[in-house]
Design an enzyme around this catalytic site. Structure first.
Site, PDB file in Angstrom:
ATOM      1  N   LYS A 272       1.023  -0.772   0.036  1.00  0.00           N
ATOM      2  CA  LYS A 272       0.262  -0.235   0.232  1.00  0.00           C
ATOM      3  C   LYS A 272       0.608   1.331  -0.131  1.00  0.00           C
ATOM      4  CE  LYS A 272      -3.856  -1.544   2.916  1.00  0.00           C
ATOM      5  NZ  LYS A 272      -5.298  -1.796   1.716  1.00  0.00           N
ATOM      6  N   ARG A 346     -10.719 -11.453   2.672  1.00  0.00           N
ATOM      7  CA  ARG A 346     -11.732 -11.809   2.399  1.00  0.00           C
ATOM      8  C   ARG A 346     -11.318 -13.621   1.985  1.00  0.00           C
ATOM      9  NH1 ARG A 346     -11.592  -8.506  -3.815  1.00  0.00           N
ATOM     10  NH2 ARG A 346     -11.656  -7.077  -1.873  1.00  0.00           N
TER      11      ARG A 346
END
Ligand code: BES
Ligand code: ZN
Ligand code: ZN
Length: 492
Positions: A272, A346
């Site tokens: 990120k 997820r």
């Protein structure tokens, strides 16, 4: 902090400070105003105090009343009155009292508009107060600088409300303390609140509330084929874990609540950028909510089975880290292509949801800071709800309105299936495009529950505030605790 109840009248009650709620264009309480030589009405006349929502005015009573100070708090327009306005007024007044360095005060806010149900109003006042006064002070060394309220008295004018208000104080205190506990975990630095720390917290909660607990370490995860949790955690020096907590474990069915516990999300090899990574210690907000929910549920003696499932991992990078292009076999034997290492939530939820179904609950809810796309779509005032079920969403939305932890449904139509298609595996964790990221997350997760109603809640926006607002502090909000406790109590 203690909250107690006293029956009496505002103009005869002795106190350091008495909080009085007032609407715009409201007439002041006659007894109070007269005792103060009409000071309240002249403040209104001169427009020094208009009663606008959140406005504060402090009056020193100079022995004209048994209360040493009055704190007027604006409630806004009378016809727009809601319980949320009351929560916010309670928070605004409590914080204003604390700023005055006063530690003990009395409030009359729950008696605002007498025809409304007292119980709900008392709850709203306790919520606004306890949630609004929250401070994360563990790392401040000069404890003398920390201002803290020690005791609050709720003043009610009628004996007939005593039982209801007492009950409201007790219930709301439990729920708010659990919410503040969740906020603490979210606010803790990631190097403190690592997977082992959260396991320890789960053990403490289990012990205090007599819950059943199982903890799967690396070997257990390997034996069970929970390869997605293992993959996400393999780049970190901290072992990934899976915690299963059961409240009322001998009952059948129940609700399984699965909370994303990414203790830190660097993005992995798909690193990120710094500004996006800065707050990623909050990526365990779902897991922290599950701990808070179980704590509150047990203390409230909710008469249902509740299973808390918490996958814990750090998403890091380095020579051990999982890589874009890796293919993982999940607990339910489906294969997943890792298109993006930053779509890790997820993955750990995939194993956990499939495992949750083997425990045969009536309903599975997952709660996760899953997507930046959720924040783009809904900002910080709505949790996204995605499901193919039609029975439970309305109830969750209703619980959201009651607690003001509002929930907004997004679609999970078949047309979105291509978002999680892979050419070489059963599924892909990302389509590497910019559209419908929040739905993509929900669509991916829906592949890991076969025959049980499943609801996905994305709290990426609601779980963390970058600025203080009303009774939400800057940082972890505790999103999901009040919402799901309300749902479990009333709607399920
Ligand atoms: N933890 C983040 C989501 C997030 C973003 C939570 C902002 C709170 C605030 C999640 O793991 C993530 O990085 N999601 C990616 C997924 C993408 C790479 C498919 C996202 O939403 O950008
Ligand atoms: Zn991520
Ligand atoms: Zn994440």
């Amino acid at each position: 902090m203690k909250i107690n109840l006293e029956i009496g009248k505002s103009h005869t009650t002795k106190s350091n400070l008495l909080v009085i709620g007032m609407f715009e264009k409201d007439q002041p309480d006659k007894h109070l105003d007269e005792a103060l030589d009409n000071e309240i009405s002249s403040l209104i006349k001169s427009e020094e105090f208009k009663g606008e929502a959140g406005q504060i005015k402090v009056i020193t009573t100079l022995n004209k009343l048994p209360a040493r100070k009055l704190l007027l708090v604006g409630l806004g327009k009378k016809k727009e009155f809601t319980l949320e306005k009351l929560r916010r007024a309670a928070a605004a007044s409590a914080k204003a009292v604390r700023n005055l360095n006063i530690k003990i005060y009395t409030t009359t806010l729950q008696s605002t508009i007498l025809d409304k149900i007292t119980l709900d109003k008392a709850k709203a006042v306790v919520e606004g107060t306890l949630l609004g006064l929250y401070q994360f002070t563990q790392f401040k060394t000069d404890k003398n600088k920390i201002k803290e309220i020690e005791q609050i008295t709720i003043l009610d004018n009628s004996e007939k409300n005593r039982r209801a208000i007492d009950e409201a104080i007790k219930t709301s205190t439990i729920i708010c303390e659990a919410t503040n506990y969740t906020r603490d975990i979210v606010n803790l630095p990631a190097s403190t609140a690592n997977p082992a720390y959260l396991v320890n917290e789960a053990k403490k909660i289990a012990k205090q509330n007599k819950l059943k607990i199982k903890v799967f370490g690396k070997k257990d995860l390997e034996n069970k084929g929970m390869n997605c949790i293992l993959a996400v955690g393999q780049g970190s020096s901290q072992e990934p874990k899976l915690v299963i907590l059961e409240y009322n474990s001998s009952k059948k069915g129940g609700v399984a609540i699965v909370g994303k516990g990414v203790c830190f999300d660097s993005g992995g090899l798909d690193l990120k950028p710094a500004t996006y990574m800065a707050d990623m210690k909050s990526d365990d907000a779902g897991a922290a909510a599950v701990l808070g929910i179980l704590k509150a549920a047990a203390q409230l003696k909710i008469n249902k089975k509740i299973i808390g499932i918490i996958p814990l991992a750090e998403n890091m990078l380095g020579s051990h880290a999982y890589k874009p292009g890796d293919i993982l076999t999940a607990f339910n034997n489906k294969t997943v292509e890792v298109a993006h290492t930053d779509a890790e939530g997820r993955l750990i939820l995939a194993d956990s949801l499939a495992y949750a179904e083997t425990l045969k609950p009536d309903l599975i809810i997952d709660i996760a800071t899953l997507t930046g796309s959720c924040v783009s779509a809904l900002g910080h005032w709505a949790t996204a709800l995605l499901t193919k079920d039609e029975k439970y969403p309305k109830k969750l939305i209703e619980a959201g309105e009651e607690t003001y932890e509002r929930v907004w449904r997004l679609p999970l139509w078949d047309e979105y299936k291509p978002l999680v298609k892979s050419k070489i595996a059963d599924l892909s964790n990302n389509h590497l495009g910019y559209d419908a990221g929040c739905i993509e997350g929900g669509m991916f997760l829906s592949n890991f529950v076969e025959n049980t109603p499943h609801i996905h809640l994305d709290i990426a926006g609601t779980g963390w505030f970058s600025e203080e607002k009303y009774y939400h502090p800057k940082g972890g909000t505790g999103a999901g605790v009040r919402l799901l406790i309300e749902f479990l109590k009333k709607f399920y």
